[in-house]
Design an enzyme around this catalytic site. Structure first.
Site, PDB file in Angstrom:
ATOM      1  N   GLY A   1       0.870  -1.173   0.000  1.00 43.93           N
ATOM      2  CA  GLY A   1       0.000   0.000   0.000  1.00 43.93           C
ATOM      3  C   GLY A   1       0.905   1.220   0.000  1.00 43.93           C
ATOM      4  O   GLY A   1       2.005   1.166   0.565  1.00 43.93           O
TER       5      GLY A   1
ATOM      6  N   LYS B   1       8.055  15.498  -8.345  1.00 41.26           N
ATOM      7  CA  LYS B   1       8.772  14.406  -9.007  1.00 41.26           C
ATOM      8  C   LYS B   1       8.304  14.335 -10.452  1.00 41.26           C
ATOM      9  O   LYS B   1       7.175  14.704 -10.750  1.00 41.26           O
ATOM     10  CB  LYS B   1       8.455  13.080  -8.286  1.00 41.26           C
ATOM     11  CG  LYS B   1       8.909  13.043  -6.839  1.00 41.26           C
ATOM     12  CD  LYS B   1       8.170  11.987  -6.025  1.00 41.26           C
ATOM     13  CE  LYS B   1       6.808  12.498  -5.599  1.00 41.26           C
ATOM     14  NZ  LYS B   1       6.026  11.520  -4.795  1.00 41.26           N
TER      15      LYS B   1
ATOM     16  N   ARG C   1     -11.740  -3.899  -1.937  1.00 39.37           N
ATOM     17  CA  ARG C   1     -11.337  -3.013  -0.826  1.00 39.37           C
ATOM     18  C   ARG C   1     -12.452  -2.058  -0.418  1.00 39.37           C
ATOM     19  O   ARG C   1     -12.217  -1.179   0.412  1.00 39.37           O
ATOM     20  CB  ARG C   1     -10.086  -2.207  -1.209  1.00 39.37           C
ATOM     21  CG  ARG C   1     -10.356  -1.126  -2.236  1.00 39.37           C
ATOM     22  CD  ARG C   1      -9.135  -0.452  -2.816  1.00 39.37           C
ATOM     23  NE  ARG C   1      -8.230   0.140  -1.858  1.00 39.37           N
ATOM     24  CZ  ARG C   1      -7.229   0.944  -2.213  1.00 39.37           C
ATOM     25  NH1 ARG C   1      -7.034   1.254  -3.491  1.00 39.37           N
ATOM     26  NH2 ARG C   1      -6.429   1.445  -1.311  1.00 39.37           N
TER      27      ARG C   1
ATOM     28  N   GLY D   1       7.514   6.586  -6.399  1.00 37.95           N
ATOM     29  CA  GLY D   1       7.216   7.803  -5.630  1.00 37.95           C
ATOM     30  C   GLY D   1       7.232   7.551  -4.129  1.00 37.95           C
ATOM     31  O   GLY D   1       7.733   8.375  -3.356  1.00 37.95           O
ATOM     32  N   ASP D   2       6.711   6.403  -3.704  1.00 38.36           N
ATOM     33  CA  ASP D   2       6.658   6.092  -2.258  1.00 38.36           C
ATOM     34  C   ASP D   2       8.067   6.003  -1.671  1.00 38.36           C
ATOM     35  O   ASP D   2       8.321   6.481  -0.561  1.00 38.36           O
ATOM     36  CB  ASP D   2       5.954   4.745  -2.006  1.00 38.36           C
ATOM     37  CG  ASP D   2       4.583   4.657  -2.659  1.00 38.36           C
ATOM     38  OD1 ASP D   2       3.958   5.707  -2.879  1.00 38.36           O
ATOM     39  OD2 ASP D   2       4.150   3.522  -2.947  1.00 38.36           O
TER      40      ASP D   2
HETATM   41  P1  AMP Z   1       7.322   9.522 -10.434  1.00 40.44           P
HETATM   42  O1  AMP Z   1       6.410   9.450  -9.263  1.00 40.44           O
HETATM   43  O2  AMP Z   1       6.983   8.595 -11.557  1.00 40.44           O
HETATM   44  O3  AMP Z   1       7.523  10.918 -10.903  1.00 40.44           O
HETATM   45  O4  AMP Z   1       8.727   8.981  -9.919  1.00 40.44           O
HETATM   46  C1  AMP Z   1       9.228   9.237  -8.642  1.00 40.44           C
HETATM   47  C2  AMP Z   1      10.735   9.249  -8.689  1.00 40.44           C
HETATM   48  O5  AMP Z   1      11.194   7.950  -9.129  1.00 40.44           O
HETATM   49  C3  AMP Z   1      11.331  10.245  -9.677  1.00 40.44           C
HETATM   50  O6  AMP Z   1      11.509  11.512  -9.087  1.00 40.44           O
HETATM   51  C4  AMP Z   1      12.669   9.600  -9.960  1.00 40.44           C
HETATM   52  O7  AMP Z   1      13.586   9.877  -8.907  1.00 40.44           O
HETATM   53  C5  AMP Z   1      12.342   8.110  -9.960  1.00 40.44           C
HETATM   54  N1  AMP Z   1      12.015   7.627 -11.305  1.00 40.44           N
HETATM   55  C6  AMP Z   1      10.796   7.277 -11.788  1.00 40.44           C
HETATM   56  N2  AMP Z   1      10.880   6.843 -13.068  1.00 40.44           N
HETATM   57  C7  AMP Z   1      12.181   6.926 -13.410  1.00 40.44           C
HETATM   58  C8  AMP Z   1      12.937   6.610 -14.585  1.00 40.44           C
HETATM   59  N3  AMP Z   1      12.368   6.141 -15.707  1.00 40.44           N
HETATM   60  N4  AMP Z   1      14.270   6.830 -14.551  1.00 40.44           N
HETATM   61  C9  AMP Z   1      14.886   7.287 -13.449  1.00 40.44           C
HETATM   62  N5  AMP Z   1      14.236   7.587 -12.298  1.00 40.44           N
HETATM   63  C10 AMP Z   1      12.910   7.424 -12.275  1.00 40.44           C
END
Ligand code: AMP
Length: 302
Positions: A29, A225, A103, A257-258
């Site tokens: 989760g 992010k 859920r 992200g988590d």
């Molecule tokens: P997101 O929530 O998809 O924006 O991703 C959260 C974090 O995971 C990003 O800030 C990156 O640090 C890492 N991340 C996600 N996807 C990638 C990717 N394809 N390559 C490198 N880092 C990633």
């Protein structure tokens, strides 16, 4: 003195295909994932607790044992006589994963029902962490009370961190989701959105628009992010960017992200500067997406 990091939300039973026609039972989760990594990254001077609801059946007992084995305290887990934990099954069709959920009446949905109990749990925390999913699963008439409890804890000195984690299917309408997320942001010190979701559901043209929207809602620290793109953050009226490390083989983006949030918060809460903390978040996320599953062993150095 021990400090208390309290994550609030829902952990579910996960049935994941083994590839041999059977399913492996696990627990996952969004907020639980963050608590799990935070426990590994925060020093002994911190307690990490999870506030949720479970039943009294054996799978609920197993979930509690899983929390405790991970070092996550269960003092604020509420036991429900009439409900049990939520469940989802992952199915693989030609390599594509699809999810089915059970859920809608989980015990976790009742976590804010007893306001006095909620207030007491939140008052004991130095840091509160919750997400848009935490809000989505609450009965809609309890969301306002939940946010009031968060605001009261913040007024008494707790730091509040929030990930909007926009999942429209969990909400009655897209408008309700966006309005409640902005109300949550208004009682938060740190907001950690993912740009792709924000662009889709708020129509932000770029990460700067996302940062500005949350800053204008009064959030002191906004960290956007953006998958493989730059992380953009704003604090004290200034903005910075950080280029995340490239990941050559993305295996499974579950919990990117988590895990980012956990490593960022663990670093920031222990007094490290923002840029180093953002770097720590993106380093952990890079490791997590290079492996299958939400919870990967990070005890080994890379
Ligand atoms: P997101 O929530 O998809 O924006 O991703 C959260 C974090 O995971 C990003 O800030 C990156 O640090 C890492 N991340 C996600 N996807 C990638 C990717 N394809 N390559 C490198 N880092 C990633």
């Amino acid at each position: 003195m021990t400090r208390n990091f309290l994550a609030i939300g829902e952990c579910m039973v996960e049935m994941a295909p083994t590839g041999e026609g059977t399913y492996r039972l696990g627990f996952a989760g969004d907020t639980l994932n963050t608590a799990w990594y935070a426990r590994r990254l925060l020093s002994e001077g911190w307690d990490v607790s999870y506030l949720t609801g479970v039943g009294r059946d054996s799978v609920s007992e197993e979930m509690l044992a899983f929390f405790e084995d991970a070092g996550i305290r269960t003092d604020y887990v509420q036991r429900d006589n009439d409900r049990t934990v939520g469940l989802y099954i992952i199915q693989l069709n030609d390599g594509e994963r699809s999810f089915s959920y059970w859920r809608s009446d989980s015990a976790a949905r009742q976590l804010a029902r007893d306001r006095a109990r909620l207030d007491a749990a939140l008052a004991a925390a130095d840091v509160l962490y919750f997400s848009g999913i935490t809000l989505a699963i609450l009965p809609k008439e309890q969301r306002g009370g939940f946010l009031e409890a968060v605001r009261a804890a913040r007024n008494k000195g707790a730091t509040v961190a929030f990930d909007p984690n926009l999942r429209p299917r969990l909400w009655e309408t897209g408008e309700a989701m966006c309005a409640t997320v902005m109300a949550a942001a208004a009682v938060s010190d740190i907001v950690l959105p993912s740009f792709e979701d924000e662009a889709t559901y708020f129509g932000d043209a770029g990460p700067t628009e996302t940062v500005n929207r949350y800053t204008q809602a009064g959030v002191p620290l906004v960290i956007v992010k953006n998958g493989p793109g730059e992380v953009l953050w704003q604090s004290d009226g200034a903005t910075w960017t950080f280029q995340v490390p490239p990941v050559t083989e993305v295996v499974d983006t579950t919990a990117a992200g988590d895990s980012f949030n956990a490593a960022f918060l663990a670093s920031h809460l222990q007094g490290t500067d923002l840029e180093t903390s953002v770097a720590a978040g993106s380093r952990l996320a890079a490791r997590v997406i290079g492996r299958r599953g939400a919870l990967v062993d990070i005890s080994q150095a890379v």
